[in-house]
Scaffold this motif. Structure first.
Motif, PDB file in Angstrom:
ATOM      1  N   ARG A 232      25.146 -56.373  69.038  1.00  0.00           N
ATOM      2  CA  ARG A 232      26.141 -56.719  68.027  1.00  0.00           C
ATOM      3  C   ARG A 232      25.919 -58.179  67.630  1.00  0.00           C
ATOM      4  NH1 ARG A 232      31.179 -55.388  71.748  1.00  0.00           N
ATOM      5  NH2 ARG A 232      29.839 -56.717  73.040  1.00  0.00           N
ATOM      6  N   LEU A 233      26.591 -58.625  66.595  1.00  0.00           N
ATOM      7  CA  LEU A 233      26.415 -60.011  66.164  1.00  0.00           C
ATOM      8  C   LEU A 233      26.793 -60.996  67.254  1.00  0.00           C
ATOM      9  CD1 LEU A 233      27.668 -60.069  62.443  1.00  0.00           C
ATOM     10  CD2 LEU A 233      25.325 -60.272  63.290  1.00  0.00           C
ATOM     11  N   THR A 240      19.543 -66.191  65.684  1.00  0.00           N
ATOM     12  CA  THR A 240      18.467 -65.420  66.307  1.00  0.00           C
ATOM     13  C   THR A 240      17.653 -64.642  65.281  1.00  0.00           C
ATOM     14  OG1 THR A 240      19.710 -65.207  68.369  1.00  0.00           O
ATOM     15  CG2 THR A 240      17.935 -63.628  67.997  1.00  0.00           C
ATOM     16  N   THR A 241      18.320 -63.918  64.396  1.00  0.00           N
ATOM     17  CA  THR A 241      17.578 -63.109  63.428  1.00  0.00           C
ATOM     18  C   THR A 241      16.877 -63.975  62.386  1.00  0.00           C
ATOM     19  OG1 THR A 241      19.598 -62.844  62.089  1.00  0.00           O
ATOM     20  CG2 THR A 241      19.115 -61.136  63.722  1.00  0.00           C
ATOM     21  N   VAL A 242      17.438 -65.142  62.095  1.00  0.00           N
ATOM     22  CA  VAL A 242      16.809 -66.032  61.114  1.00  0.00           C
ATOM     23  C   VAL A 242      15.481 -66.554  61.641  1.00  0.00           C
ATOM     24  CG1 VAL A 242      17.095 -68.162  59.807  1.00  0.00           C
ATOM     25  CG2 VAL A 242      19.074 -66.689  60.211  1.00  0.00           C
ATOM     26  N   LEU A 243      15.393 -66.746  62.948  1.00  0.00           N
ATOM     27  CA  LEU A 243      14.200 -67.342  63.547  1.00  0.00           C
ATOM     28  C   LEU A 243      13.153 -66.310  63.956  1.00  0.00           C
ATOM     29  CD1 LEU A 243      15.917 -70.048  65.788  1.00  0.00           C
ATOM     30  CD2 LEU A 243      14.899 -70.332  63.524  1.00  0.00           C
ATOM     31  N   LEU A 244      13.342 -65.065  63.597  1.00  0.00           N
ATOM     32  CA  LEU A 244      12.340 -64.056  63.927  1.00  0.00           C
ATOM     33  C   LEU A 244      11.057 -64.316  63.141  1.00  0.00           C
ATOM     34  CD1 LEU A 244      14.355 -60.710  64.065  1.00  0.00           C
ATOM     35  CD2 LEU A 244      13.491 -62.059  65.979  1.00  0.00           C
ATOM     36  N   ASP A 245       9.932 -64.153  63.792  1.00  0.00           N
ATOM     37  CA  ASP A 245       8.618 -64.312  63.157  1.00  0.00           C
ATOM     38  C   ASP A 245       8.178 -62.950  62.630  1.00  0.00           C
ATOM     39  OD1 ASP A 245       5.886 -64.590  62.557  1.00  0.00           O
ATOM     40  OD2 ASP A 245       5.655 -66.190  64.032  1.00  0.00           O
ATOM     41  N   GLY A 246       8.102 -62.828  61.337  1.00  0.00           N
ATOM     42  CA  GLY A 246       7.807 -61.543  60.719  1.00  0.00           C
ATOM     43  C   GLY A 246       6.450 -60.962  61.058  1.00  0.00           C
ATOM     44  N   ALA A 350      24.005 -54.189  47.547  1.00  0.00           N
ATOM     45  CA  ALA A 350      24.039 -52.856  48.160  1.00  0.00           C
ATOM     46  C   ALA A 350      22.649 -52.328  48.465  1.00  0.00           C
ATOM     47  CB  ALA A 350      24.778 -51.875  47.246  1.00  0.00           C
ATOM     48  N   TYR A 351      21.631 -52.850  47.788  1.00  0.00           N
ATOM     49  CA  TYR A 351      20.263 -52.365  47.996  1.00  0.00           C
ATOM     50  C   TYR A 351      19.481 -53.251  48.954  1.00  0.00           C
ATOM     51  CZ  TYR A 351      21.216 -49.301  44.049  1.00  0.00           C
ATOM     52  OH  TYR A 351      21.755 -48.348  43.228  1.00  0.00           O
ATOM     53  N   ALA A 352      20.087 -54.319  49.449  1.00  0.00           N
ATOM     54  CA  ALA A 352      19.411 -55.201  50.403  1.00  0.00           C
ATOM     55  C   ALA A 352      19.345 -54.517  51.768  1.00  0.00           C
ATOM     56  CB  ALA A 352      20.155 -56.526  50.512  1.00  0.00           C
ATOM     57  N   PRO A 353      18.370 -54.877  52.604  1.00  0.00           N
ATOM     58  CA  PRO A 353      18.251 -54.236  53.918  1.00  0.00           C
ATOM     59  C   PRO A 353      19.254 -54.723  54.949  1.00  0.00           C
ATOM     60  CG  PRO A 353      16.522 -55.868  53.637  1.00  0.00           C
ATOM     61  CD  PRO A 353      17.248 -55.797  52.323  1.00  0.00           C
ATOM     62  N   LEU A 354      20.089 -55.702  54.598  1.00  0.00           N
ATOM     63  CA  LEU A 354      21.066 -56.240  55.526  1.00  0.00           C
ATOM     64  C   LEU A 354      22.255 -56.769  54.733  1.00  0.00           C
ATOM     65  CD1 LEU A 354      19.958 -59.779  56.736  1.00  0.00           C
ATOM     66  CD2 LEU A 354      18.864 -58.605  54.842  1.00  0.00           C
ATOM     67  N   PRO A 355      23.438 -56.834  55.361  1.00  0.00           N
ATOM     68  CA  PRO A 355      24.598 -57.381  54.657  1.00  0.00           C
ATOM     69  C   PRO A 355      24.435 -58.875  54.417  1.00  0.00           C
ATOM     70  CG  PRO A 355      25.130 -56.964  56.947  1.00  0.00           C
ATOM     71  CD  PRO A 355      23.769 -56.389  56.722  1.00  0.00           C
ATOM     72  N   GLU A 356      24.838 -59.333  53.250  1.00  0.00           N
ATOM     73  CA  GLU A 356      24.748 -60.759  52.973  1.00  0.00           C
ATOM     74  C   GLU A 356      25.770 -61.508  53.810  1.00  0.00           C
ATOM     75  OE1 GLU A 356      25.282 -61.028  48.816  1.00  0.00           O
ATOM     76  OE2 GLU A 356      27.394 -60.481  48.837  1.00  0.00           O
ATOM     77  N   ASN A 357      25.600 -62.816  53.904  1.00  0.00           N
ATOM     78  CA  ASN A 357      26.392 -63.625  54.824  1.00  0.00           C
ATOM     79  C   ASN A 357      27.893 -63.444  54.640  1.00  0.00           C
ATOM     80  OD1 ASN A 357      24.228 -64.782  56.201  1.00  0.00           O
ATOM     81  ND2 ASN A 357      23.984 -66.409  54.686  1.00  0.00           N
ATOM     82  N   GLY A 358      28.349 -63.358  53.390  1.00  0.00           N
ATOM     83  CA  GLY A 358      29.769 -63.251  53.140  1.00  0.00           C
ATOM     84  C   GLY A 358      30.372 -61.929  53.564  1.00  0.00           C
ATOM     85  N   LEU A 359      29.547 -60.926  53.866  1.00  0.00           N
ATOM     86  CA  LEU A 359      30.043 -59.604  54.245  1.00  0.00           C
ATOM     87  C   LEU A 359      29.866 -59.304  55.729  1.00  0.00           C
ATOM     88  CD1 LEU A 359      28.652 -57.449  51.272  1.00  0.00           C
ATOM     89  CD2 LEU A 359      30.999 -58.269  51.581  1.00  0.00           C
TER      90      LEU A 359
END
Length: 506
Positions: A232-233, A240-246, A350-359
């Motif tokens: 969970r968040l 953590t997710t921001v620093l993931l190396d793609g 709605a088409y993004a792969p993740l919820p935006e920060n405000g949501l």
């Protein structure tokens, strides 16, 4: 009921094994793991609390060859049982011997009468006799030493997650260093359910070190050990997710997983088929249309909130006028709007792969999700829970989906009658009533099949087509209902009753 709906009327944890949206989402996580990528899988709180997240992880793990789970989900080692202090024991003396107490001769301690030397002395391995057992001062084995790596037990959640994984793999040194540099080339998937861990920093630290070591080692995807961190968040550090190396890692969010088919499947399980279990209840077109409309209205109203869909299907009678009160019964509270449920999202969110920060706060609380290309706020958060324009819109969408094709089929039925009922012929009828914008570019008459219900109704009013009273009443009802839907207005129960008669009539 199948495994989709549990016996108490809620969405079953097993639903993720059967619904197509969840299966598709799990397949995406599995594909990335098989491709050599470490995955961070983020779930809303409700999916974890209902154990559906655990089922989803099990589905992915089932498709992998070499999996190591973090050992231990308890709060710590169980305390050793404390033995009761031994009772004082009276020394035995031979019968008739001096110094013997009266108790020995009156039978108060009959065990003393039958005591004899059997060669075993006072051997009492289980402490039954009390006084014959070993005492702490008489040779109890010393308590085992506490390993500094496992302060609350080797499998306790307070122990560093990397240390417990290393113990499971039989590694003596640092988990990341030894596993990445393993000469044997073993490439397991290490599964961490972060919501069972006591230290979010430990999980995030392991993730950062692991992906850095894998990238630095330059291993081929097929040779990489991988992490699957389900969380969970609040179970991870915020960045953590921001620093993931793609190049070696991938994040997956339980966002936009459910679609119309998933909700419709759950509602179909929750609402029995019309007439089921009643032999005397004869199927009619009206009943079948009402049944389809009831199911679709529940689907549109609940959207991605599958738990609400199950509950609303059980509570709502199917009458449009009672939908708001049924929804209020399923969504108890004071009607206040949940976190983020009134916030505006950016175009394309709605088409993004993740919820935006405000949501994300609202998403974590289970009150917002992406569904059918829309950002949908659950009525549980207060959006649409007390009626109003938002609920009217959802009812209209359901009616539009179910009724509009049927209304158009009825229109085509009237068009097919035109050769017999047109007073001055079909060609002149079309030239008179069909809009000029719909006529062919060369000036010829439009196809009679293009006549709308309003144009057919005008022709009937001006007596250019001959209809019976029943046919005229049906045409008027169809026209009125079509106009309502065209202007994004839901059809009320009274008009819906007449419409269903018109649609099921000859």
């Amino acid at each position: 009921m199948t495994e989709l709906v549990d016996p108490v009327g809620g969405l079953s944890p097993e639903a993720v094994r059967y619904l197509p949206g969840a299966r598709r989402h799990c397949a995406g996580v599995l594909a990335d793991l098989r491709a050599g990528l470490t995955c961070v899988w983020l779930f809303p709180d409700a999916e974890v609390e209902s154990e559906r997240a655990d089922r989803a992880v099990e589905e992915v793990v089932h498709g992998l060859d070499d999996v190591v789970d973090v050992p231990g989900k308890e709060t710590g080692p169980r305390p050793a049982p404390v033995a009761a202090p031994p009772e004082p024991r009276v020394p035995w003396e031979p019968p008739g011997g001096g110094g013997g107490s009266a108790a020995h001769h009156t039978g108060d301690h009959p065990e003393d009468v039958f005591d004899f030397d059997d060669g075993f002395g006072d051997w009492d391995p289980f402490g039954i006799l009390g006084g014959g057992g070993l005492r702490a001062s008489e040779g109890l084995p010393p308590a085992p030493a506490v390993d500094s790596r496992f302060p609350d037990g080797p499998d306790g959640p307070g122990t560093d997650v990397a240390a417990r994984l290393a113990r499971s793999l039989g590694l003596d040194g640092d988990l990341v260093t030894e596993l990445v540099g393993d000469a044997d080339g073993r490439a397991p998937v290490l599964v961490v359910r972060a919501w069972t861990e006591a230290d979010p920093h430990g999980v995030s630290r392991l993730l950062r070190r692991f992906q850095a070591a894998v990238k630095e080692a330059g291993l081929r995807p097929s040779d990489r050990p991988r992490l699957l961190v389900a969380s969970r968040l609040q179970d991870l550090e915020p960045d953590t997710t921001v620093l993931l190396d793609g190049t070696v890692s991938r994040a997956h969010w339980w966002w936009g997983v459910w679609n119309h088919l998933d909700t419709a499947t759950v509602v179909a399980e929750a609402i029995p088929h019309a007439g089921s279990g009643q032999a005397h209840d004869r199927m009619t077109p009206t009943k079948l249309i009402r049944h389809a409309l009831r199911r679709e209205t529940v689907v549109q109203t609940a959207g991605p909130d599958l738990g609400l869909a199950v509950e609303l299907a059980r509570v709502w009678s199917g009458r449009t006028g009672e939908l708001a009160s049924a929804l209020g019964e399923c969504c108890p509270g004071d009607g206040t709007v949940g976190p983020g449920s009134q916030g505006r999202s950016t175009p394309g969110a709605a088409y993004a792969p993740l919820p935006e920060n405000g949501l994300r706060e609202a998403w974590s609380a289970g009150s917002v999700d992406s569904w059918e290309g829309q950002i949908r706020h659950s009525p549980r958060s207060g959006a649409g829970g007390s009626g109003g324009t938002e609920l009217d819109k959802l009812v209209w969408q359901a009616q539009n989906r179910v009724l509009l094709p049927l209304i158009d089929d009825a229109r085509v039925g009237f068009v097919e009658l035109l050769p017999r009922i047109a007073v001055r012929g079909v060609t002149r009828l079309v030239d008179t009533y069909v809009r000029r914008s719909l006529r062919d570019a060369n000036g010829s008459s439009a196809d009679p099949a293009s006549m709308e219900l309003g144009e057919l109704y005008d022709a009937a009013v001006h007596r250019d087509i001959t209809l019976t009273d029943d046919q005229f009443g049906r045409l008027r009802t169809l026209r009125l209902a079509r106009n309502k839907l065209a202007h994004r207005t839901p059809i009320a129960d009274a008009l819906l009753h007449d419409l269903l008669d018109a649609l099921s009539g000859p």
